[in-house]
Structure formats: structure tokens, C-alpha cells
Design an enzyme around this catalytic site. Sequence first.
Site, short mmCIF file in Angstrom:
data_model
loop_
_atom_site.label_atom_id
_atom_site.label_comp_id
_atom_site.label_asym_id
_atom_site.label_seq_id
_atom_site.Cartn_x
_atom_site.Cartn_y
_atom_site.Cartn_z
N ASP A 98 16.66 23.25 -19.29
CA ASP A 98 17.91 22.35 -19.00
C ASP A 98 17.91 20.92 -20.30
OD1 ASP A 98 20.54 22.34 -17.28
OD2 ASP A 98 20.36 21.18 -18.99
N ASP A 200 22.67 21.08 -22.49
CA ASP A 200 23.39 20.05 -21.50
C ASP A 200 24.56 19.39 -22.43
OD1 ASP A 200 24.33 17.19 -19.79
OD2 ASP A 200 24.43 18.95 -19.07
N GLU A 242 25.82 23.89 -23.41
CA GLU A 242 27.14 24.47 -22.91
C GLU A 242 28.47 23.50 -23.86
OE1 GLU A 242 28.01 21.42 -18.55
OE2 GLU A 242 27.53 20.55 -19.87
N HIS A 316 26.55 25.09 -11.68
CA HIS A 316 26.19 24.01 -10.38
C HIS A 316 27.58 22.87 -10.40
CE1 HIS A 316 25.36 22.44 -14.28
NE2 HIS A 316 25.27 21.13 -13.65
N ASP A 317 28.17 22.90 -11.38
CA ASP A 317 30.04 21.41 -11.57
C ASP A 317 30.78 22.31 -10.88
OD1 ASP A 317 28.28 20.87 -14.77
OD2 ASP A 317 28.31 20.00 -12.91
O1 TEU Z 1 28.41 18.64 -17.46
C1 TEU Z 1 28.92 18.40 -18.50
C2 TEU Z 1 30.95 18.69 -17.51
O2 TEU Z 1 31.52 17.93 -18.20
C3 TEU Z 1 30.82 18.42 -16.71
O3 TEU Z 1 30.12 17.62 -15.92
C4 TEU Z 1 31.90 17.84 -15.71
O4 TEU Z 1 32.08 18.18 -14.40
C5 TEU Z 1 33.54 18.08 -16.24
O5 TEU Z 1 34.32 16.52 -15.93
C6 TEU Z 1 33.58 19.42 -15.81
O6 TEU Z 1 34.38 19.54 -14.79
C7 TEU Z 1 27.10 18.26 -17.73
C8 TEU Z 1 26.21 19.17 -16.68
O7 TEU Z 1 26.59 20.45 -16.50
C9 TEU Z 1 26.51 17.65 -14.86
O8 TEU Z 1 25.63 18.12 -14.33
C10 TEU Z 1 26.28 17.03 -15.54
O9 TEU Z 1 26.83 15.72 -14.93
C11 TEU Z 1 26.84 16.33 -17.11
O10 TEU Z 1 26.67 17.38 -18.42
C12 TEU Z 1 25.90 14.89 -17.83
O11 TEU Z 1 25.36 15.32 -18.14
#
Ligand code: TEU
Length: 548
Positions: A98, A200, A242, A316-317
Site C-alpha cells: 500500500d 492510497d 484508489e 477495509h473502508d
Molecule cells: O481512503 C480514502 C477515503 O476517503 C476513505 O477512507 C473514506 O472512508 C471515505 O469517506 C470513504 O468512506 C483511504 C484509505 O483506504 C483509508 O483507509 C484511509 O483512512 C484514507 O485513505 C487516508 O489514508
Amino acid sequence: MQRKWWQGAVVYQIYPRSFCDANGDGVGDLAGIIGKLDYLETLGVDAIWLSPVYRSPMDDNGYDISDYQDIAAEFGTLAQMETLIAEAGRRGIRIVMDLVVNHTSDEHPWFVDAKASKDSPYRDFYIWRQPGPDGGPPDDQRSYFGGSAWEYDAASGEYYFHLFSRRQPDLDWENPAVHEAVHRMMNWWLDKGIGGFRMDVIDLIGKEVDKQITADGPCLHGLLRQMHEATLAGRDVVTVGETWSATPEGARLYSDPARRELSMVFSFEHVTQTWDAEHGKWRSRPFELVAFKRVVSRWQAALAEAGWNSLFWSNHDLPRAVSKYGDEGRFRVESAKALATVLHGLRGTPYVYQGEEIGLVNPRFDSIDDYRDIETLNLYRERIAAGETHEAMMAGIRANGRDNARTPMPWDASEHGGFGKAAPWIRPNPDYAEVNVAAALADPDSVFHHYRRLIRLRKDEEALVLGDYRPLLDEHPEVFAYLRTLGGRRLAVVGNLSPRDVELALPAELESARVRCLIAHYDAPQSLSGRLALRPYEAFIVELAPPP
Ligand code: TEU
Ligand code: CA
């Protein structure tokens, strides 16, 4: 374009904190992952996307990195990371790291130095601005994790910018020194033999803060091409960005091989469809299949000639796929299988998020005290303070909160679901005694063995990899059906994504006096003619007889 390994691959995502705890401290670790490589080899995956394991104060569970070239003590050591790369490689599994370079941790030496003095050579690695006319933040830009995107630094009398938590200061990608430092770090990992990077929030690095442009900034694609030339060129690796802001047309810019940027992106249009226009993920809207199919078909069509799709239900989100798009109750198993079949039949690279392969559902914790995620807790506090009711907020969290995906992997029915000897950092799913890996492995009809067969099928059926996509029954509210054709071969993917029996007139394209069933989780169809009756969450992939 010559076919790439990752076009025929299936990727398994691991969230290290929640995968397997080998040393009994309640937190998953690298030793736990190494110990489960045989399990992943049995599943048949070709790569592991490893969410961050780097040194981090864990303000955002590792997405706040303080040392890109070292491993967080609670996850293990660099030596163990090298063992994981080697041991996975021995099983034909590549490790995709990542890459979190939109921001660092506020404990990263770059930021510590930058904050220590305005003359620091690292000051311009970050985004600093004078206070606004009223002495407050320079503008009203918001952080995704609640509050202002600006944090005041009393020592220098300036504000620094952070789109996520205040402990995740954004890097200034207008500074070439940042490019060099990140490229050096990426090549350090690539030289270790990793299989690539998941990047990310990569669509945010081209931001122009003073113009309040964050996503998809004008310099973004130039930065990605520069990164490609400096690190990825000449390496047979995969990169997946992403990109919450991506459109089908934008995805073509990212993933058209001629442009030498990325292999593919994660788009979230199918996810945000179930979010409320005003309240976002904190007010969930029902899943509508017709709207979902429209999005899928647009993305399949946009990347048919050039570029490549990623395929995923969860990560994971995001909430668990069965809870969001399927049925948590009577048809948990059938819906998990149907969701897998209709997703893996599409053109693109499928991603399986840990636990999806055994049909895990959302935990539905009672109390806000059971939740751990910084976004969830920050937004709970902020929205309650703004007048939202506790009940409404808890409903939003139970439906779309990020901790839904982060409960410990249930390996068996023993204490803590066999995750580890100690109480895990977050409570396990209450149903781990029934829904766990050991039970799934022991049951030939389990969701696990369905995923294993599906992943195997992609290796045997090139039409599933490179075949053209042709949607059918676009307006049908319960059935998702499409064709995949390659050369003379025609495969049909059909799925009833409802808990009801469905009967429908077969579209002419599906008429086939006899079919060869490739995968089904109810009885295998022998032929398709006239009318089609589908049981709740029935799905299958068949090869149609060549047209007369
Ligand atoms: O996620 C980007 C992000 O915007 C999402 O985390 C967030 O939850 C959004 O509201 C969608 O629901 C990435 C990673 O996947 C996340 O785990 C990190 O927290 C974030 O970036 C910051 O690095
Ligand atoms: Ca541990």
C-alpha cells in the site's frame, strides 16, 4: 496490448491488524499472515494487497506512516516482511504494498523537521499557509475525518493542510524533492521483489489548495507518468489507484497502457449509489440493481478497448458485501455465492477482501464504544454536536461504518474466533462460532469452496479474462445477466440478486438448446430455452452452444 499477469489474476486484500494474531497481543501481525499462506494458496489467489504495515503511530491504523522503509513493531520486522515476500512467492502469490503518499504521519521525520523550523529543508514537503484575515484557518476546506482541513502550528504561526486527520499532514506534490524522495522509496520496495502497489487516494496528490482543487488536479496525470518512468517502467508489476473521483472516461486516462500511468483504478460509483446525497454514508440508501448494472455497464464499455477495470464489492473502508448487497439471514450463503459469481464473471481484476470468502457479515455492535475507527468516532461526535440523533448515527455506522470490515478474521470456533490468544483490539463478529474458516473448509458447499472454484475457473476460461462484455436484461430489477464472448466461445453469466423466486422470458441471446455449466450453486442448468426460473440468489456461469 500483450496480456498482463494481473489481467488473469485474483487479488486478496489483507488488513493486517485484523487478519491473524500470532504473538497473542490482540493485534494481527506478519507472522500471522505468513502462517496462513497455505490457506491463501488453497483459495488460489495470485496476489495479496497488503494494507499498510509500515512504522506508524496508528492514528488511522497505519494509513499514517512515520517510516516508509520500516515495519511497525506491533506488526513485526523487515526480516519477516522479506520472509512474507519470499514465502508468498514460493506459492505463486505476489505481494502488493500500500503506497500512502498523499500524506505522512505527523511523526514522520520529514514533518517533525518541517515543524521544528521554517528554514527546515523539509518545510516545503508540506503545505503551510498564513492564517486567514480573522486569524483563523486560511479557508473553510474540510477534512474527510471531520473538522477543518487546516491545523494551526503556534510555533510558526502558520497552518498546515490535512485532508484526513490532523496527524496526517498532506505532502506538497508541487515540490520536486517530494517526487524524488517518494520515487526512491518506491524503488527500494520494488527492488525487494514486490508485485506492485495499491496507491492510497492517489487522485488527491495533484491538489491545488489555494484554488480549493483537491481531487483530479491539472498536474495529476503528469505526476503519475513521471512516477511511472522513475519507478515502474520495465518492471512487470501491477498498480491500482484508489480514486474516489474517477469517472469511466477518467479511468481510461489512468489505465490506458499507451499513457504509461497505472494498471487500473478503484472506482466507487457503485458504492456511493447507496449513500444519501446530503448525509453521505451516514444515511444509507437501499441497493438498486438496475442503477448498479447501469454503472457496471458504463465502466465495462469505457474500458473495453483500452484500460482495465478493477472489480470489488468491499474493502477495509466499506461494509461487508453480504450485508450491503446480499442477505445476512436465511440466504447468507446463497447471496455470498451469487455476489461472487456475478462480480468475478465481469471483465477486470477481481479483489477479494479478507472474510468475504467465507461470507462474513457486518458486526452490528450495540454501543459506539465498540467502534474504533477514527472517521467513525470523529464524525459521530461532529454530527451529534450538529444535532443528528444517536439512533440515526448508529444506523449509519452499522450500515456504512469502516469497522464493519475490520473485525478479527474468525479462523475457528474457539475463543476470539481463533484470531489469537488475547482479546482482539476490536470485538469479533458475534457469529464467529458458526461463521469461521475451519467450518468453511470442512463444508464442500461452503462460500469458501465456491470462491476457490470461481478463482480456478478464471484460470481455465480465457473468455472470462479477455472476453467482450455484453449486458442483457438491463432493466430487470432482480436479475443481473450478461455475455462474455471470445473467439467463437460464448459464456453467459446469470444471477438472481433477490431473496425471491424469479421467473422471466429468456432473452434471445441466451437461448441455447444445451449448455455446459462452468459454475453454479444450485443445480447445474442443462439448457436455456423459453422461460427461466431462478431460485433466491441463484447464479451460474454457462458456456452456450455455438449459434446454429
Ligand atoms: O481512503 C480514502 C477515503 O476517503 C476513505 O477512507 C473514506 O472512508 C471515505 O469517506 C470513504 O468512506 C483511504 C484509505 O483506504 C483509508 O483507509 C484511509 O483512512 C484514507 O485513505 C487516508 O489514508
Ligand atoms: Ca500480534
